[in-house]
Design a protein around this motif. Structure first.
Motif, PDB file in Angstrom:
ATOM      1  N   ILE A   1       1.194 101.805  19.608  1.00 12.10           N
ATOM      2  CA  ILE A   1       2.172 101.946  18.532  1.00 12.10           C
ATOM      3  C   ILE A   1       3.363 101.015  18.755  1.00 12.10           C
ATOM      4  CG2 ILE A   1       3.464 103.887  19.539  1.00 12.10           C
ATOM      5  CD1 ILE A   1       2.476 103.638  15.869  1.00 12.10           C
ATOM      6  N   ILE A   2       3.669 100.693  20.015  1.00 14.55           N
ATOM      7  CA  ILE A   2       4.795  99.800  20.304  1.00 14.55           C
ATOM      8  C   ILE A   2       4.381  98.342  20.107  1.00 14.55           C
ATOM      9  CG2 ILE A   2       6.301  98.960  22.153  1.00 14.55           C
ATOM     10  CD1 ILE A   2       6.285 101.861  23.242  1.00 14.55           C
ATOM     11  N   GLY A   3       3.210  98.003  20.631  1.00 17.72           N
ATOM     12  CA  GLY A   3       2.799  96.607  20.614  1.00 17.72           C
ATOM     13  C   GLY A   3       1.965  96.231  19.405  1.00 17.72           C
ATOM     14  N   GLY A   4       1.333  97.210  18.770  1.00 17.41           N
ATOM     15  CA  GLY A   4       0.578  96.944  17.555  1.00 17.41           C
ATOM     16  C   GLY A   4      -0.815  96.379  17.769  1.00 17.41           C
ATOM     17  N   PHE A   5      -1.223  96.209  18.998  1.00 16.29           N
ATOM     18  CA  PHE A   5      -2.567  95.709  19.256  1.00 16.29           C
ATOM     19  C   PHE A   5      -3.227  96.557  20.328  1.00 16.29           C
ATOM     20  CE2 PHE A   5      -0.717  91.585  17.830  1.00 16.29           C
ATOM     21  CZ  PHE A   5      -1.658  91.271  16.862  1.00 16.29           C
ATOM     22  N   CYS A   6      -4.532  96.363  20.501  1.00 13.35           N
ATOM     23  CA  CYS A   6      -5.176  96.798  21.724  1.00 13.35           C
ATOM     24  C   CYS A   6      -5.751  95.514  22.343  1.00 13.35           C
ATOM     25  CB  CYS A   6      -6.233  97.860  21.452  1.00 13.35           C
ATOM     26  SG  CYS A   6      -7.602  97.311  20.464  1.00 13.35           S
TER      27      CYS A   6
ATOM     28  N   VAL B   1      -7.900 100.963   7.936  1.00  9.12           N
ATOM     29  CA  VAL B   1      -9.053 100.131   8.255  1.00  9.12           C
ATOM     30  C   VAL B   1      -9.535 100.373   9.696  1.00  9.12           C
ATOM     31  CG1 VAL B   1      -7.628  98.156   8.911  1.00  9.12           C
ATOM     32  CG2 VAL B   1      -9.963  97.786   8.199  1.00  9.12           C
ATOM     33  N   VAL B   2      -8.589 100.625  10.607  1.00  8.41           N
ATOM     34  CA  VAL B   2      -8.953 100.867  12.009  1.00  8.41           C
ATOM     35  C   VAL B   2      -9.886 102.065  12.097  1.00  8.41           C
ATOM     36  CG1 VAL B   2      -8.092 101.540  14.273  1.00  8.41           C
ATOM     37  CG2 VAL B   2      -6.801  99.944  12.883  1.00  8.41           C
ATOM     38  N   LEU B   3      -9.435 103.131  11.462  1.00  7.85           N
ATOM     39  CA  LEU B   3     -10.197 104.375  11.457  1.00  7.85           C
ATOM     40  C   LEU B   3     -11.618 104.127  10.945  1.00  7.85           C
ATOM     41  CD1 LEU B   3      -8.943 107.364  11.804  1.00  7.85           C
ATOM     42  CD2 LEU B   3      -9.393 107.512   9.373  1.00  7.85           C
ATOM     43  N   LYS B   4     -11.696 103.421   9.811  1.00  8.48           N
ATOM     44  CA  LYS B   4     -13.003 103.230   9.176  1.00  8.48           C
ATOM     45  C   LYS B   4     -13.908 102.366  10.036  1.00  8.48           C
ATOM     46  CE  LYS B   4     -10.946 103.358   4.604  1.00  8.48           C
ATOM     47  NZ  LYS B   4     -10.470 102.438   3.566  1.00  8.48           N
ATOM     48  N   VAL B   5     -13.397 101.215  10.470  1.00  8.81           N
ATOM     49  CA  VAL B   5     -14.250 100.307  11.242  1.00  8.81           C
ATOM     50  C   VAL B   5     -14.641 100.965  12.564  1.00  8.81           C
ATOM     51  CG1 VAL B   5     -14.362  98.073  12.391  1.00  8.81           C
ATOM     52  CG2 VAL B   5     -13.239  98.275  10.186  1.00  8.81           C
ATOM     53  N   PHE B   6     -13.643 101.538  13.233  1.00  5.07           N
ATOM     54  CA  PHE B   6     -13.876 102.118  14.558  1.00  5.07           C
ATOM     55  C   PHE B   6     -14.941 103.207  14.504  1.00  5.07           C
ATOM     56  CE2 PHE B   6     -13.036 105.033  17.993  1.00  5.07           C
ATOM     57  CZ  PHE B   6     -12.704 104.219  19.052  1.00  5.07           C
ATOM     58  N   PHE B   7     -14.759 104.156  13.596  1.00  5.87           N
ATOM     59  CA  PHE B   7     -15.702 105.276  13.593  1.00  5.87           C
ATOM     60  C   PHE B   7     -17.042 104.898  12.976  1.00  5.87           C
ATOM     61  CE2 PHE B   7     -11.855 107.605  14.544  1.00  5.87           C
ATOM     62  CZ  PHE B   7     -12.322 108.443  15.526  1.00  5.87           C
TER      63      PHE B   7
ATOM     64  N   SER C   1      -1.443  92.901  13.288  1.00  9.06           N
ATOM     65  CA  SER C   1      -0.892  94.102  13.909  1.00  9.06           C
ATOM     66  C   SER C   1      -0.398  95.099  12.860  1.00  9.06           C
ATOM     67  CB  SER C   1       0.245  93.728  14.846  1.00  9.06           C
ATOM     68  OG  SER C   1       1.186  92.943  14.157  1.00  9.06           O
ATOM     69  N   ARG C   2       0.120  94.585  11.741  1.00 15.07           N
ATOM     70  CA  ARG C   2       0.638  95.522  10.741  1.00 15.07           C
ATOM     71  C   ARG C   2      -0.506  96.288  10.087  1.00 15.07           C
ATOM     72  NH1 ARG C   2       4.955  93.277   6.749  1.00 15.07           N
ATOM     73  NH2 ARG C   2       5.548  95.475   6.620  1.00 15.07           N
ATOM     74  N   LYS C   3      -1.656  95.602   9.968  1.00 15.98           N
ATOM     75  CA  LYS C   3      -2.833  96.283   9.433  1.00 15.98           C
ATOM     76  C   LYS C   3      -3.305  97.348  10.426  1.00 15.98           C
ATOM     77  CE  LYS C   3      -6.900  94.729   6.869  1.00 15.98           C
ATOM     78  NZ  LYS C   3      -6.611  95.447   5.625  1.00 15.98           N
ATOM     79  N   LEU C   4      -3.282  96.997  11.703  1.00 16.83           N
ATOM     80  CA  LEU C   4      -3.725  97.950  12.723  1.00 16.83           C
ATOM     81  C   LEU C   4      -2.796  99.161  12.773  1.00 16.83           C
ATOM     82  CD1 LEU C   4      -4.586  95.490  15.631  1.00 16.83           C
ATOM     83  CD2 LEU C   4      -6.204  96.862  14.334  1.00 16.83           C
ATOM     84  N   ALA C   5      -1.484  98.882  12.782  1.00 13.59           N
ATOM     85  CA  ALA C   5      -0.528  99.980  12.909  1.00 13.59           C
ATOM     86  C   ALA C   5      -0.571 100.876  11.677  1.00 13.59           C
ATOM     87  CB  ALA C   5       0.878  99.435  13.113  1.00 13.59           C
ATOM     88  N   GLY C   6      -1.096 100.335  10.573  1.00 11.61           N
ATOM     89  CA  GLY C   6      -1.154 101.113   9.342  1.00 11.61           C
ATOM     90  C   GLY C   6      -1.860 102.446   9.492  1.00 11.61           C
TER      91      GLY C   6
END
Lengths: 171, 225, 196
Positions: C103-108, C51-57, C38-43
């Protein structure tokens, strides 16, 4: 043992894109997650209180849409696969471990309360928005769906707008 | 001398490996995107059908929605469906399906309804007492190039028989007949109950309506998350 | 040819089995990319880890280009591929609620499954929250049913709204994504954090 490093994000992205492409090619649809949870909620309610499930519109419609059983849905099978795939990857990289991950500035308890609250919001929002980050935003964007792209912008926009207020939880 | 050359070669390889993944990705994707932007789109078949295709669709029954499907969509208040009653106004006022619009077949070509019918948002489902007029409406609209046109199978006569007055199947009937009966009973209740006598056109034609379209049109896979 | 299941080239049971395999691929790639943290995701929201931005797009543009090429070669009939419907009210409000949940839970939902699969207890709790949230939506459904179904605009694609071809739009999205990656890498250098 030293943790193995993560995959390069661009490589991961290309691989994920190929998985999404194969889902579209094979089944004519994108990836998802929250839909499977919906199936599980509907089937639990149906099991615990069948009379209620037969009455309330939300459950009734879902049960009716899946005449062969609510759990026999594409997304349920796909999410079972996600559990297996993530476990394999975690096992190979030596990341299997029970823990509560949180910023050193907050307690585990606080982290768990926030995780629960976030889950409730995400669960509710995914039903309202007809899909979550994977089903609506990612898969929608791949097929250039206007609705999917709008939802994606709303998710990330709100995330950035609220980031400041929750910074202690993460940084 | 030789060694010097080798090391230079190695340096070249090292240099290649040092290219940022982002740049590599760009080098792969930008040319592909340029190609796809430059080539004409592989558009799916044009909306106007040839005479052969129209005949094909009609003989296949691909333009039909069954009464059960429509009942279901009405109860779910599915916003993507637009029911169009092509009968004259007085018949419409006597009885019509919930939420239906009244566009008598003589008004079908008027500009007043052009925007309603010619759009790519909602699905037009035509119905009349039988299926003659609704099929005419379907052909007119399909030939004018309107998208997403369908016909209620069996028309209102069949609707009255199955949804409004479902007949309890014989004890010896197969189980799915009973399931269908229960479903229709439930539909009837959800639609507010009530019964309706079959309309003036001969009811026998309704009774012999095929239960299911022979070859249902390929509907998109359900999706969502 | 494709989509295989819609064209009835494969049976519905085969389709379910392939869904399971696709899911394995999905879970494996998410976890390997670090989406179980979650901390990586919230980053992504603080710039220290995009990393979210890069992998997702990257995933979105890869699949998008792939589909357009498949369609070009006649391998897949895009008119049979599911396009998410657009309901203005619920698309925006649902997205806003999900953004807050993120942003609250840190996951989807997808990433929480990955996290839970490798033993993250916070991810498991998030999954519990998902059940609760969906249950609340189901119980109160009559209250927001009208809102949920309001603002229906069909199944439009963005290129139709903009009046350009799918290919041109794809090129624009690819260029935009690459520009975003560049900004993301710049932000990571500006706000460096250790790897979680």
């Amino acid at each position: 043992m030293k943790q193995n490093k993560y995959l390069n994000p661009y490589l991961g992205g290309v691989l994920l894109g190929l998985v999404l492409l194969s889902a579209n090619f094979i089944s004519g649809r994108g990836l998802g997650a929250s839909g499977a949870f919906k199936s599980m909620v509907v089937s639990s309610v149906n099991m615990v209180a069948p009379a209620h499930a037969g009455n309330a519109t939300f459950y009734k419609e879902n049960i009716h849409e899946h005449p062969e059983g609510v759990m026999k849905s594409w997304l349920v099978f796909q999410v079972l696969g996600v559990v297996v795939g993530a476990f394999i990857s975690g096992a190979l990289a030596g990341r299997l471990k029970f823990k509560v991950e949180h910023s050193p500035k907050i307690t585990s308890k606080r982290r768990l309360i926030f995780a629960l609250a976030g889950g409730v919001l995400f669960g509710f929002g995914s039903q309202l928005g007809r899909g979550c980050t994977s089903g609506s935003a990612l898969s929608g964007m791949a097929v250039l769906s206007l609705g999917g792209i709008v939802t994606m912008a709303a998710i990330f926009g709100t995330g950035y707008a609220l980031a400041y207020f929750f910074r202690k939880n993460w940084i | 001398m030789n060694r010097f050359k080798d090391s230079k070669h190695l340096q070249n390889i090292k240099h290649l490996q040092n290219i940022k993944p982002r740049v590599l990705l760009a080098m792969a994707l930008i040319p592909l995107a340029l190609v796809i932007a430059a080539v004409p789109e592989n558009t799916t078949k044009p909306y106007k059908l040839t005479i052969e295709e129209v005949v094909g669709e009609i003989t296949d029954g691909a333009q039909y929605f069954t009464a059960d499907q429509i009942a279901d969509l009405i109860i779910q208040k599915d916003p993507s469906i637009q029911l169009i009653d092509v009968r004259p106004k007085d018949e419409f006022e006597t009885y019509h399906l919930p939420g239906a619009l009244n566009i008598p077949i003589s008004d079908l070509l008027s500009d007043e309804w052009l925007e309603t019918l010619d759009q790519d948002v909602r699905t037009n489902v035509f119905y009349s007492n039988g299926t003659v007029q609704s099929n005419q409406a379907w052909i007119i609209c399909t030939q004018r190039g309107f998208k997403n046109n369908y016909v209620l199978q069996g028309g209102l006569n069949y609707w009255a028989e199955t949804i409004l007055n479902p007949q309890r199947p014989d004890q010896t009937a197969p189980n799915d007949e009973f399931a269908k009966y229960d479903f229709r009973k439930a539909m009837n209740g959800a639609l507010g109950g009530g019964t309706l006598e079959a309309q003036s056109t001969p009811a026998s034609s309704a009774g012999t309506m095929p239960e299911v379209a022979k070859k249902p049109k390929k509907k998109k896979a359900a999706g969502g998350c | 040819m494709g989509p295989l299941s819609v064209n009835e080239i494969i049976s519905s049971n085969t389709n379910f089995f392939l869904a399971f395999l696709i899911g394995i691929g999905f879970g494996f790639v998410l976890e390997s990319s670090g989406f179980s943290s979650s901390r990586k995701l919230a980053g992504v929201f603080y710039g220290y880890d995009t990393v979210v931005l890069k992998v997702f797009f990257t995933a979105a543009i890869t699949a998008m280009l792939g589909l357009l090429f498949f369609s070009l070669f006649g391998w897949v009939d895009l008119s049979l591929v599911y396009v998410n419907p657009t309901f203005w009210h619920s698309a925006i409000s649902g997205g806003v609620i999900m953004g807050a949940g993120f942003i609250i839970g840190g996951f989807c939902p997808g990433t929480s499954v990955c996290g839970a699969a490798i033993g993250k207890i916070d991810a498991l709790v998030f999954v519990g929250g998902l059940f609760l949230g969906i249950f609340i939506f189901g119980e109160g459904y009559p209250l927001w049913e009208d809102f949920y179904k309001a603002g229906f605009a069909g199944f439009p694609k963005l290129n139709e709204v903009l009046g350009i071809s799918q290919g041109i739009l794809a090129l624009l999205i690819v260029l935009m994504a690459l520009a975003m990656f560049w900004v993301g890498e710049w932000a990571e250098q500006k706000f460096p954090r250790e790897e979680y």
